[in-house]
Enzyme design. Structure first.
Site, short mmCIF file in Angstrom:
data_model
loop_
_atom_site.label_atom_id
_atom_site.label_comp_id
_atom_site.label_asym_id
_atom_site.label_seq_id
_atom_site.Cartn_x
_atom_site.Cartn_y
_atom_site.Cartn_z
N ARG A 1 23.69 -7.04 7.13
CA ARG A 1 25.40 -7.75 7.21
C ARG A 1 25.91 -8.42 5.56
O ARG A 1 25.99 -9.72 5.43
CB ARG A 1 25.05 -8.63 7.93
CG ARG A 1 24.88 -7.91 9.73
CD ARG A 1 25.47 -9.19 10.88
NE ARG A 1 25.47 -8.22 12.14
CZ ARG A 1 24.78 -9.60 12.99
NH1 ARG A 1 24.73 -10.55 13.21
NH2 ARG A 1 24.99 -8.22 13.93
N ARG B 1 30.87 -11.61 7.04
CA ARG B 1 31.28 -12.59 7.35
C ARG B 1 31.47 -14.02 6.12
O ARG B 1 31.96 -15.28 6.16
CB ARG B 1 31.78 -13.22 8.07
CG ARG B 1 32.58 -12.23 9.18
CD ARG B 1 31.52 -12.56 10.74
NE ARG B 1 30.64 -12.26 11.26
CZ ARG B 1 30.14 -12.65 12.44
NH1 ARG B 1 31.00 -12.68 13.01
NH2 ARG B 1 28.85 -12.36 12.98
N ARG C 1 39.83 -8.88 4.64
CA ARG C 1 40.30 -8.44 6.24
C ARG C 1 40.69 -9.59 6.54
O ARG C 1 41.58 -9.47 8.27
CB ARG C 1 38.24 -8.79 7.06
CG ARG C 1 37.08 -7.87 7.00
CD ARG C 1 37.65 -6.90 7.79
NE ARG C 1 38.64 -6.90 8.46
CZ ARG C 1 37.76 -7.32 9.77
NH1 ARG C 1 36.21 -6.95 9.98
NH2 ARG C 1 37.93 -7.04 10.98
N ASP D 1 30.50 -0.21 11.77
CA ASP D 1 30.03 -0.73 12.82
C ASP D 1 29.45 0.82 14.05
O ASP D 1 29.63 1.98 13.52
CB ASP D 1 30.95 -1.40 14.04
CG ASP D 1 31.49 -2.05 14.75
OD1 ASP D 1 30.88 -1.91 15.84
OD2 ASP D 1 30.90 -2.95 14.40
N TYR E 1 26.13 -0.53 25.16
CA TYR E 1 28.05 -1.44 25.01
C TYR E 1 28.67 -0.29 26.23
O TYR E 1 29.37 -1.15 27.00
CB TYR E 1 28.50 -0.85 23.95
CG TYR E 1 27.64 -2.03 22.70
CD1 TYR E 1 28.27 -3.63 22.89
CD2 TYR E 1 27.20 -1.59 21.93
CE1 TYR E 1 27.71 -4.28 22.60
CE2 TYR E 1 26.27 -2.86 21.21
CZ TYR E 1 26.57 -3.54 21.13
OH TYR E 1 27.04 -4.89 20.22
#
Length: 363
Positions: free
Chosen positions: A43, A47, A56, A92, A167
């Protein structure tokens, strides 16, 4: 994108030489000596970077993963800022299953949400095989990045069958994985059919990235730590092995990583990877004894340590490097992803510190 005259991303004003296959990162993955311990962060493109949040803004996650220019720019941001030894493709883990026809969205603050969770054999059959044309935007983004990065290796990645299945069965993120385990235990034939289909999709997705030029791949099994070793071996290992062994002829290092997998490291090492990622719970020297001496290891600074005062960060970096010297090949990384509240300047200092402390002559 800022480049030097060779087309390589600027890194302290000096381009690397020898190509990605001769980079410190790939050398470590192959358990070969290099000029220093390589470092990158899971990552790292995300962010914690203000430039990421800016680019983004108002762009949904799945859309950002399908725009090659945006993928390339986001992937390059931490390379420019931190001087890491490898870039990892911005994407992703649900991108390939969306391409395979699963109706899902990545909801801010929640994560992947599946419109119709998998419950039946018909649901599995609706997950179609994918090829390059289904993820042409990934192919294009990788080619853009390989040309831009020059000698700096690019890591491709995908989610492992178990984590993807979790998921799809749960319908979204879960702390207990109760529905996933209920299907796994109660309908093992359906479970294996689902994971086999997901392994096929995952392998195809990684093949696209390899064919486009990535220098390594990482298979994320983020939720495998929810299982016992016996269940992992029975319900998960065959499918992760199908993905990793399917890339045996690809000519690139294969990394396998999960969270909370200290008791699974030996089994994960059997799945066919060249490098096993270790989270922060297991010391690297202990992990190597479980994995075996024929694998390199990656890890494993606790991401929360980066929020501590610098002397604490430095002490922990030194500890992990000391443990890493006892293993056959070490890629410095976190034990999971960079937290959004991390100060980017701390990441930059960690990279410099790792390089400084691990510098060594190479014949």
């Amino acid at each position: 994108m800022t480049t030097d005259t060779t087309g390589t991303v600027a890194r302290h004003g000096e381009p690397r030489r020898g190509g990605p296959a001769d980079s410190p990162f790939v050398r470590a993955c192959r358990r070969e000596p290099g000029p220093h311990t390589p470092v990158w962060f899971m990552r790292q493109a995300g962010r914690s970077l203000p430039e990421y949040r800016e680019i983004r803004a108002n762009v949904p996650m799945l859309e950002s993963c399908r725009r090659p220019d945006l993928v390339a720019e986001i992937t390059l941001q931490p390379v420019r800022r931190h001087g890491v030894d490898a870039a990892i493709l911005f994407s992703d883990i649900v991108v390939p299953v969306a391409a395979a026809g699963v109706d899902l969205d990545i909801v801010p603050g929640t994560g992947p949400v599946v419109a119709e969770p998998v419950r039946t054999a018909d649901d599995v059959e609706r997950i179609r095989p994918i090829g390059r044309d289904d993820v042409s935007y990934v192919d294009e983004a990788v080619r853009l990045l390989v040309a831009e990065l020059g000698d700096i290796p690019l890591i491709g990645f995908a989610g492992a069958p178990f984590t993807l299945a979790s998921y799809l069965v749960e319908g979204g993120p879960s702390r207990t994985h109760a529905k996933t385990k209920a299907l796994m235990y109660g309908e093992p034939e359906l479970w294996h059919a689902l994971c086999a289909r997901l392994a096929e999709v995952t392998l195809s997705f990684l093949r696209v990235q390899v064919d486009a030029g990535v220098s390594a791949v990482q298979l994320f099994d983020s939720w495998a730590g929810a299982l016992s070793e016996a269940d992992y071996r029975r319900y998960v290992l065959p499918h992760s092995t199908a993905v990793l062994s399917g890339l045996a002829d690809a000519g690139v290092p294969r990394i396998h990583f999960g969270v909370g997998t200290g008791e699974l490291l030996g089994a994960m090492g059997e799945a066919g990877a060249d490098v096993v990622g270790v989270d922060w719970r297991t010391p690297l020297d202990v992990a190597t004894r479980r994995i075996g001496p024929d694998k390199a290891v990656q890890g494993n600074l606790d991401p929360c340590v980066l929020l501590a005062p610098w002397p604490v960060v430095e002490t922990e970096v030194r500890r992990i490097l000391d443990q890493g010297r006892a293993v056959p090949g070490h890629v410095f990384n976190l034990g999971h992803g960079v937290l959004p509240e991390t100060d980017p300047d701390v990441l930059t200092r960690v990279v410099a510190l790792v390089h400084e402390l691990s510098a060594r002559p190479v014949e």
